[in-house]
Design an enzyme around this catalytic site. Sequence first.
Site, short mmCIF file in Angstrom:
data_model
loop_
_atom_site.label_atom_id
_atom_site.label_comp_id
_atom_site.label_asym_id
_atom_site.label_seq_id
_atom_site.Cartn_x
_atom_site.Cartn_y
_atom_site.Cartn_z
N LYS A 1 2.27 9.61 8.45
CA LYS A 1 1.52 9.17 9.63
C LYS A 1 2.03 9.69 10.99
O LYS A 1 1.60 10.73 11.43
CB LYS A 1 1.41 7.65 9.63
CG LYS A 1 0.52 7.16 8.48
CD LYS A 1 -0.08 5.81 8.71
CE LYS A 1 -1.22 5.53 7.75
NZ LYS A 1 -0.84 4.85 6.52
N ASP B 1 9.10 2.75 1.82
CA ASP B 1 7.92 3.48 2.29
C ASP B 1 7.76 3.17 3.78
O ASP B 1 7.26 2.12 4.15
CB ASP B 1 6.71 3.01 1.47
CG ASP B 1 5.40 3.65 1.95
OD1 ASP B 1 5.40 4.26 3.04
OD2 ASP B 1 4.39 3.52 1.24
N PHE C 1 0.85 -1.20 0.00
CA PHE C 1 0.00 0.00 0.00
C PHE C 1 0.88 1.24 0.00
O PHE C 1 1.72 1.42 0.88
CB PHE C 1 -0.95 0.05 1.21
CG PHE C 1 -1.90 1.20 1.11
CD1 PHE C 1 -3.05 1.10 0.33
CD2 PHE C 1 -1.64 2.40 1.74
CE1 PHE C 1 -3.92 2.19 0.20
CE2 PHE C 1 -2.50 3.49 1.62
CZ PHE C 1 -3.64 3.38 0.85
C1 LIG Z 1 -1.10 5.17 5.08
C2 LIG Z 1 -0.03 4.80 4.13
C3 LIG Z 1 0.21 5.55 2.97
C4 LIG Z 1 -0.69 6.69 2.54
O1 LIG Z 1 -0.62 7.77 3.39
P1 LIG Z 1 -1.68 8.97 3.26
O2 LIG Z 1 -1.21 9.98 4.26
O3 LIG Z 1 -3.04 8.39 3.56
O4 LIG Z 1 -1.60 9.47 1.87
C5 LIG Z 1 1.28 5.20 2.17
N1 LIG Z 1 2.07 4.18 2.49
C6 LIG Z 1 1.88 3.43 3.60
C7 LIG Z 1 2.82 2.32 3.91
C8 LIG Z 1 0.82 3.71 4.45
O5 LIG Z 1 0.60 2.96 5.53
#
Ligand SMILES: *Cc1c(COP(=O)(O)O)cnc(C)c1O
Length: 399
Positions: free
Chosen positions: A252, A223, A138
């Site tokens: 986050k 990420d 994700f």
């Molecule tokens: C939540 C998340 C995202 C997206 O972040 P947003 O602030 O909602 O755009 C991207 N990568 C990972 C691993 C995430 O957990």
Amino acid sequence: MEIKKLLDDSNHYIMNTYSRFPIVLRKGRGMKVWSSDGKEYLDFVGGIAVNILGHCHPKVVIAIQKQAQRLLHASNLYHMEPQIKLAKLLVERSFADKVFFCNSGAEANEAAIKLARKYAKEQMGTNKFEIITAFNSFHGRTLATLTATGQEKFQKGFEPLVPGFRYVPFNDIPAIERSITKDTCAIMLEPIQGEGGVKIPDADYLKSVRELCNKHGLLLILDEVQTGMGRTGKLFAHEHFGITPDIMTLAKGLGGGVPIGAMLTTDKVASAFQPGSHASTFGGNPLVCTAAIATIETLLEDGFIIDQCNRMGEYLKKSLRGLHGEFPGVIVDIRGMGLLIGMELIRDCDPIVKACMERGVIVNCTSGNVLRFTPPLIVQEKDIDHMIDILDEVMGMLL
Ligand SMILES: *Cc1c(COP(=O)(O)O)cnc(C)c1O
């Protein structure tokens, strides 16, 4: 306002992109949140890995109050102290030399994808643009990050997707080897797949990916939007695996509750961006940077909170294993690092989440059948004991 009216107005005026629980949250302190009708909840979701210091941590709140009186926003046409200080803090505590600020995880990943493409075009001289990502990953909801996300359910209906992505099973080195072509410029992964169900790779996986990147001249993009900021028991999850990436994205937990994202990289890779290459009106705004500075300083004070995260993570896993003894046919697996913990069930976990909520405990279900726990890193044993009691009761009733 009456709760029913609020819920009606919410459904009437807000676009229907979330399946929300029928409660209206109004206030939060530490591990607890309260709804508009005064009901108290113990929060094991913590804004999905956002509220690392709990709700409304006084150091973060006071820093925001002070900064709000000083300067809310100017423009990235000018230098601003909080942005400079935050960049320095992040660089001093990571592999990186340079930071780009934005407002969310998706934006940080979008910036990483753009930087990788531009760096490859300039430094590798050829038409290299392909990025290898993992199935079940994700990376966000913008068109490019949605394409990077290796899950059809998020992509369906938004085609045509952005060209230049290739997918491999997570934790599978031969699959990456087979997917590298002359066009590949980068490999983009989460160190632990969060939304994908708290999937932890083998201990040597990221090391092998790093070696493949070195061998083929590819950039490694990690990420760490969910895994970063102490969540897994180290400041950044890749520290567990003895490697460093070329690019790392954060969001986050970074701002302790305010919207901020960051992309970090080395001087060498950063040189591909020059004035005009990329930008964000709000990115690195003084208000959110001040909140992030207060969050990081509090997180790192004496290493206390990250130690607490490790201890409580072990305690939570141990407690969940106790449940497994009671419900062995239903619980498939309990896994996690620090306070990013998943309990995989043989069935849909939505009814469990709903029943816990009715009993004042907020937990999350991801990937359909994985109960995910991402509480504030300040969670205590007594909170875990209470949550486990409720989960025990609910599972006994439903299963
Ligand atoms: C939540 C998340 C995202 C997206 O972040 P947003 O602030 O909602 O755009 C991207 N990568 C990972 C691993 C995430 O957990």
